[in-house]
Design a protein around this motif. Structure first.
Motif, short mmCIF file in Angstrom:
data_model
loop_
_atom_site.label_atom_id
_atom_site.label_comp_id
_atom_site.label_asym_id
_atom_site.label_seq_id
_atom_site.Cartn_x
_atom_site.Cartn_y
_atom_site.Cartn_z
N ASP A 1 36.40 53.63 51.10
CA ASP A 1 35.99 53.21 52.43
C ASP A 1 35.84 51.72 51.96
O ASP A 1 35.07 51.18 51.10
N VAL A 2 36.13 50.72 53.08
CA VAL A 2 35.97 49.27 53.05
C VAL A 2 34.37 49.29 53.48
O VAL A 2 34.05 49.59 54.45
N ALA B 1 44.27 44.05 50.45
CA ALA B 1 45.17 45.32 50.64
C ALA B 1 46.39 45.13 51.82
O ALA B 1 47.44 45.67 51.96
N SER B 2 45.96 44.00 52.58
CA SER B 2 47.19 43.70 53.66
C SER B 2 48.30 42.88 52.93
O SER B 2 49.54 43.34 53.62
N ARG B 3 48.10 42.30 51.80
CA ARG B 3 49.47 41.85 51.26
C ARG B 3 50.20 43.04 50.68
O ARG B 3 51.55 43.16 50.87
N ASP C 1 44.16 52.67 50.49
CA ASP C 1 45.33 53.18 49.94
C ASP C 1 46.51 52.16 49.68
O ASP C 1 47.25 52.33 48.62
N PHE C 2 46.28 50.77 49.96
CA PHE C 2 47.41 49.85 49.90
C PHE C 2 46.57 48.91 48.85
O PHE C 2 47.23 47.96 48.36
N ASP C 3 45.24 48.90 48.54
CA ASP C 3 44.38 48.17 47.82
C ASP C 3 45.14 48.09 46.31
O ASP C 3 44.70 49.20 45.80
#
Length: 169
Positions: free
Chosen positions: A131-132, A153-155, A121-123
């Motif tokens: 799915d990753v 995505a984490s950024r 959702d953040f990518d």
């Protein structure tokens, strides 16, 4: 204590969940923690990870995960796998599933919908597959590709959390 004094709610708690907690979710935990520390949010954000299954509980991350993290400048050597618990579900402010099957398992275990999201959702690349990819049965290149997606995505995840971290939730 005066009525106008605000009590610090403590750090914002995020947990990543995949299948066995040896490939994808440790990447999320280690990457988000490092990004938060680099941005000065280390004391305001607690990051953990676990798996929906307990097959690997107590084991280190998959050696290919540790190697991919190392190639990217992260240290994954200290990670030890754990299975998600009811306390993890209850105590985390945000639960990040790495794939839809993890999301379904977490909902079945009682995770509140409003605190459960998919990492993709953040990518910012908005992949067609939410799915990753699980690199477990793949090669080093797949681990590197998964790590690149987790970093991206984490950024964006950290950027979305910054207003909450600034305000103390």
């Amino acid at each position: 204590m005066s009525a106008d004094r605000v009590t610090d709610p403590g750090p914002f708690r995020v947990t990543f969940v995949c299948t066995g907690n040896i490939c994808r979710s440790p990447m999320g935990e280690i990457v988000l923690r490092a990004l938060a520390e680099d941005a000065g949010w280390g004391g305001r954000l607690t990051v953990t990870s676990s798996g929906t299954g307990g097959w690997h509980a107590g084991d280190p991350a998959d050696p290919r995960t540790v190697a991919a993290l190392d190639r990217a400048g992260y240290d994954g050597a200290a990670h030890r796998a754990a299975q998600v618990t009811d306390a993890d579900i209850a105590e985390n402010d945000l639960i990040i599933a790495l794939a839809r099957d993890h999301e379904r398992a977490l909902l079945a275990a009682g995770a509140p919908r409003d605190r459960l999201v998919l990492l993709t959702d953040f990518d910012p690349d908005q992949p067609a597959d939410p799915d990753v990819f699980d690199p477990y049965f793949s090669d080093d290149a797949a681990f590197d590709a998964v790590l690149a997606q987790v970093e991206r995505a984490s950024r964006a995840l950290l950027a979305s959390l910054e207003p909450r971290l600034r305000s103390g939730h």
